[in-house]
Motif scaffolding. Structure first.
Motif, PDB file in Angstrom:
ATOM      1  N   ALA A  22       0.792  -1.117   0.062  1.00 38.51           N
ATOM      2  CA  ALA A  22      -0.056  -0.010   0.029  1.00 38.51           C
ATOM      3  C   ALA A  22       0.999   1.113   0.075  1.00 38.51           C
ATOM      4  O   ALA A  22       1.707   1.362   0.940  1.00 38.51           O
ATOM      5  CB  ALA A  22      -0.938   0.083   1.200  1.00 38.51           C
ATOM      6  N   ALA A  23       0.844   2.010  -1.011  1.00 41.59           N
ATOM      7  CA  ALA A  23       1.802   3.166  -1.215  1.00 41.59           C
ATOM      8  C   ALA A  23       1.203   4.251  -1.588  1.00 41.59           C
ATOM      9  O   ALA A  23       0.112   4.510  -2.289  1.00 41.59           O
ATOM     10  CB  ALA A  23       2.763   2.954  -2.327  1.00 41.59           C
ATOM     11  N   ARG A  24       1.384   5.667  -0.637  1.00 36.28           N
ATOM     12  CA  ARG A  24       0.779   6.819  -1.093  1.00 36.28           C
ATOM     13  C   ARG A  24       2.044   7.954  -1.121  1.00 36.28           C
ATOM     14  O   ARG A  24       2.649   8.028  -0.161  1.00 36.28           O
ATOM     15  CB  ARG A  24      -0.255   7.409  -0.040  1.00 36.28           C
ATOM     16  CG  ARG A  24      -0.637   8.506  -0.591  1.00 36.28           C
ATOM     17  CD  ARG A  24      -1.980   9.228   0.278  1.00 36.28           C
ATOM     18  NE  ARG A  24      -2.397  10.554  -0.134  1.00 36.28           N
ATOM     19  CZ  ARG A  24      -3.204  11.252   0.629  1.00 36.28           C
ATOM     20  NH1 ARG A  24      -3.628  10.775   1.721  1.00 36.28           N
ATOM     21  NH2 ARG A  24      -3.730  12.171   0.067  1.00 36.28           N
ATOM     22  N   GLU A  26       5.150   7.729  -2.431  1.00 35.84           N
ATOM     23  CA  GLU A  26       6.333   7.050  -2.119  1.00 35.84           C
ATOM     24  C   GLU A  26       7.415   6.978  -3.119  1.00 35.84           C
ATOM     25  O   GLU A  26       8.281   6.183  -3.317  1.00 35.84           O
ATOM     26  CB  GLU A  26       6.016   5.306  -1.636  1.00 35.84           C
ATOM     27  CG  GLU A  26       4.964   5.389  -0.498  1.00 35.84           C
ATOM     28  CD  GLU A  26       5.720   5.508   0.813  1.00 35.84           C
ATOM     29  OE1 GLU A  26       6.896   5.970   0.769  1.00 35.84           O
ATOM     30  OE2 GLU A  26       4.975   5.581   1.868  1.00 35.84           O
ATOM     31  N   ASN A  54      -2.609   4.646  -3.548  1.00 30.86           N
ATOM     32  CA  ASN A  54      -3.845   5.338  -3.211  1.00 30.86           C
ATOM     33  C   ASN A  54      -3.633   6.848  -3.189  1.00 30.86           C
ATOM     34  O   ASN A  54      -2.933   7.358  -2.420  1.00 30.86           O
ATOM     35  CB  ASN A  54      -4.314   4.922  -1.769  1.00 30.86           C
ATOM     36  CG  ASN A  54      -3.269   4.991  -0.729  1.00 30.86           C
ATOM     37  OD1 ASN A  54      -2.364   4.307  -0.787  1.00 30.86           O
ATOM     38  ND2 ASN A  54      -3.742   5.948   0.324  1.00 30.86           N
ATOM     39  N   LYS A  88      -4.706   4.046   3.912  1.00 36.01           N
ATOM     40  CA  LYS A  88      -3.971   2.862   3.865  1.00 36.01           C
ATOM     41  C   LYS A  88      -4.877   1.751   3.741  1.00 36.01           C
ATOM     42  O   LYS A  88      -4.776   0.727   2.886  1.00 36.01           O
ATOM     43  CB  LYS A  88      -2.826   2.586   4.882  1.00 36.01           C
ATOM     44  CG  LYS A  88      -2.254   1.592   4.867  1.00 36.01           C
ATOM     45  CD  LYS A  88      -1.137   1.398   6.061  1.00 36.01           C
ATOM     46  CE  LYS A  88      -0.315   0.224   5.865  1.00 36.01           C
ATOM     47  NZ  LYS A  88       0.575  -0.006   7.202  1.00 36.01           N
ATOM     48  N   ALA A  91      -6.273   1.067   0.324  1.00 39.44           N
ATOM     49  CA  ALA A  91      -5.382   0.224  -0.429  1.00 39.44           C
ATOM     50  C   ALA A  91      -5.086  -1.108  -0.181  1.00 39.44           C
ATOM     51  O   ALA A  91      -4.955  -1.957  -1.222  1.00 39.44           O
ATOM     52  CB  ALA A  91      -4.126   1.046  -0.186  1.00 39.44           C
ATOM     53  N   LEU A  92      -5.138  -1.345   1.110  1.00 36.53           N
ATOM     54  CA  LEU A  92      -4.926  -2.885   1.697  1.00 36.53           C
ATOM     55  C   LEU A  92      -6.185  -3.596   1.068  1.00 36.53           C
ATOM     56  O   LEU A  92      -5.946  -4.591   0.416  1.00 36.53           O
ATOM     57  CB  LEU A  92      -4.885  -2.751   2.943  1.00 36.53           C
ATOM     58  CG  LEU A  92      -3.680  -2.341   3.596  1.00 36.53           C
ATOM     59  CD1 LEU A  92      -3.630  -2.622   5.432  1.00 36.53           C
ATOM     60  CD2 LEU A  92      -2.256  -3.250   3.276  1.00 36.53           C
ATOM     61  N   ASP A 108       5.580  -2.437   3.588  1.00 36.07           N
ATOM     62  CA  ASP A 108       5.526  -0.965   3.507  1.00 36.07           C
ATOM     63  C   ASP A 108       6.508  -0.638   2.380  1.00 36.07           C
ATOM     64  O   ASP A 108       7.385  -1.364   2.045  1.00 36.07           O
ATOM     65  CB  ASP A 108       5.953  -0.498   4.919  1.00 36.07           C
ATOM     66  CG  ASP A 108       5.126  -0.516   5.960  1.00 36.07           C
ATOM     67  OD1 ASP A 108       3.776  -0.983   5.532  1.00 36.07           O
ATOM     68  OD2 ASP A 108       5.028   0.034   7.128  1.00 36.07           O
ATOM     69  N   ASP A 189      -3.079  -1.225  11.500  1.00 36.53           N
ATOM     70  CA  ASP A 189      -3.513  -2.446  11.067  1.00 36.53           C
ATOM     71  C   ASP A 189      -2.822  -3.712  11.272  1.00 36.53           C
ATOM     72  O   ASP A 189      -2.987  -4.914  11.317  1.00 36.53           O
ATOM     73  CB  ASP A 189      -3.582  -2.258   9.443  1.00 36.53           C
ATOM     74  CG  ASP A 189      -2.381  -1.749   8.958  1.00 36.53           C
ATOM     75  OD1 ASP A 189      -1.409  -2.608   8.423  1.00 36.53           O
ATOM     76  OD2 ASP A 189      -2.160  -0.373   9.141  1.00 36.53           O
ATOM     77  N   TRP A 285      -3.817   8.650   9.667  1.00 39.07           N
ATOM     78  CA  TRP A 285      -2.905   7.710   9.727  1.00 39.07           C
ATOM     79  C   TRP A 285      -1.678   8.670   9.269  1.00 39.07           C
ATOM     80  O   TRP A 285      -1.810   9.395   8.473  1.00 39.07           O
ATOM     81  CB  TRP A 285      -2.911   6.596   8.826  1.00 39.07           C
ATOM     82  CG  TRP A 285      -1.802   5.766   8.775  1.00 39.07           C
ATOM     83  CD1 TRP A 285      -1.603   4.614   9.678  1.00 39.07           C
ATOM     84  CD2 TRP A 285      -0.707   5.725   8.077  1.00 39.07           C
ATOM     85  NE1 TRP A 285      -0.512   4.046   9.643  1.00 39.07           N
ATOM     86  CE2 TRP A 285       0.119   4.534   8.336  1.00 39.07           C
ATOM     87  CE3 TRP A 285      -0.397   6.450   6.696  1.00 39.07           C
ATOM     88  CZ2 TRP A 285       1.311   4.388   7.766  1.00 39.07           C
ATOM     89  CZ3 TRP A 285       0.732   6.208   6.231  1.00 39.07           C
ATOM     90  CH2 TRP A 285       1.732   5.130   6.610  1.00 39.07           C
ATOM     91  N   ARG A 287       2.451   8.766   8.787  1.00 43.09           N
ATOM     92  CA  ARG A 287       3.801   8.009   8.726  1.00 43.09           C
ATOM     93  C   ARG A 287       4.865   9.061   9.376  1.00 43.09           C
ATOM     94  O   ARG A 287       6.027   8.777   9.861  1.00 43.09           O
ATOM     95  CB  ARG A 287       4.260   7.752   7.314  1.00 43.09           C
ATOM     96  CG  ARG A 287       5.656   6.977   7.271  1.00 43.09           C
ATOM     97  CD  ARG A 287       6.116   6.659   5.904  1.00 43.09           C
ATOM     98  NE  ARG A 287       5.211   5.626   4.931  1.00 43.09           N
ATOM     99  CZ  ARG A 287       5.158   4.367   5.180  1.00 43.09           C
ATOM    100  NH1 ARG A 287       5.788   3.738   5.906  1.00 43.09           N
ATOM    101  NH2 ARG A 287       4.336   3.706   4.391  1.00 43.09           N
TER     102      ARG A 287
END
Length: 289
Positions: A22-24, A26, A54, A88, A91-92, A108, A189, A285, A287
């Motif tokens: 799952a990437a936003r 990146e 996503n 996330k 996306a998952l 990740d 998650d 969420w 990071r």
């Protein structure tokens, strides 16, 4: 008897592993992550990577697509799915619905894997017994002084040294994945998934994966606050799974020992711990980059 054993071995060797990312936004990290997947040993077997991008506003998808031919040259698949909704969990779930593998590796986008990791995960997960597995977590070298000090202390905490932490990478076989439906809309998650399994069902293989901590004091505080909020959310929504945590507690003797052994990292860790409790979290969420 021998024919049946040969068939079992053949099925084990060819069974598909899905790697789900799952990437936003990146763009700066996804290339190294995909390179580490391509660097996996041949014993990894059949692999399909599903990248769920996503609501990306950078070049994440463009960078990832440049790797498609190299995955195909290995006989593997890189499936890139663009998910318009941010989050996330969205996306998952989008990637998970496409996954048909016998084992699922949730990764990740900023994590890198040692070459034998997928093969070792395959070895332990190709069974009908529900299992959770991860590699040996190695904190990647940090750029900032404060993150280096925090990480030096963090890796010495009992629950980290106890293994099977799963931060940044966890894997399940299909029997394990069947224990819940969709990923719920929660903060943590990875904690939710880990607690679907008893300690006896969680395995740490010896191959490492390299997981970066966020850089700088403010980011450490923000992410640590969200992690704490995530655990409290699970305690509230899913109290029945909390007894599976089985983390080794941090005792007074542990703290004194760490203070005497590494006073500067201890002070940095303690300052982050205090700062986390001074202010409420933001929603969502984070990071922390």
């Amino acid at each position: 008897m021998a024919a049946a054993a040969d068939q079992d071995n053949q099925e084990r060797e060819t069974a598909l592993i899905n790697v789900i990312i799952a990437a936003r936004n990146e763009e700066a990290y996804i290339g190294a992550c995909l390179e580490s997947l391509l660097g996996q040993s041949d014993d990894a077997g059949a692999v399909e990577t599903i990248l769920a991008a996503n609501a990306c506003t950078d070049r994440t998808v463009e960078v990832a697509r440049a790797y498609s031919d190299r995955f195909a040259a290995r006989g593997w698949t890189l499936n890139i799915v663009e998910v318009p909704e941010p989050g996330k969990v969205n996306a998952l779930n989008a990637a998970d619905q496409l996954a048909a593998g016998r084992a699922l590796v949730f990764l990740d986008a900023d994590v890198r894997l040692d070459p034998d990791l997928l093969a070792q995960l395959r070895d332990v997960l190709m069974t009908d017994r529900p299992l959770y597995a991860t590699g040996r977590l190695q904190v990647a070298p940090a750029r900032s002084w404060v993150t280096r000090q925090y990480a030096r202390l963090w890796v010495q905490l009992p629950f980290v040294k106890g293994g099977a932490v799963g931060a940044g990478l966890f894997a399940l076989n299909r029997a394990g994945r069947d224990r819940w439906a969709e990923f719920p809309a929660i903060i943590s998650d990875d904690t939710f998934v880990r607690l679907q399994f008893t300690p006896g069902e969680r395995i740490e293989v010896t191959a490492r994966y390299h997981w970066p901590m966020v850089e700088g004091f403010a980011n450490l505080v923000r992410v640590r606050r969200r992690q704490d909020d995530g655990v409290r959310e699970i305690q509230r929504l899913y109290p029945e799974i909390m007894d599976r945590e089985a983390k080794a507690p941090v005792t007074g003797a542990d703290l004194i020992g760490l203070l005497l052994k590494m006073p500067v990292p201890f002070a940095v860790y303690a300052l982050v711990h205090v700062a986390v409790r001074l202010r409420r979290s933001r929603d969502g969420w984070d990071r922390g980059r």
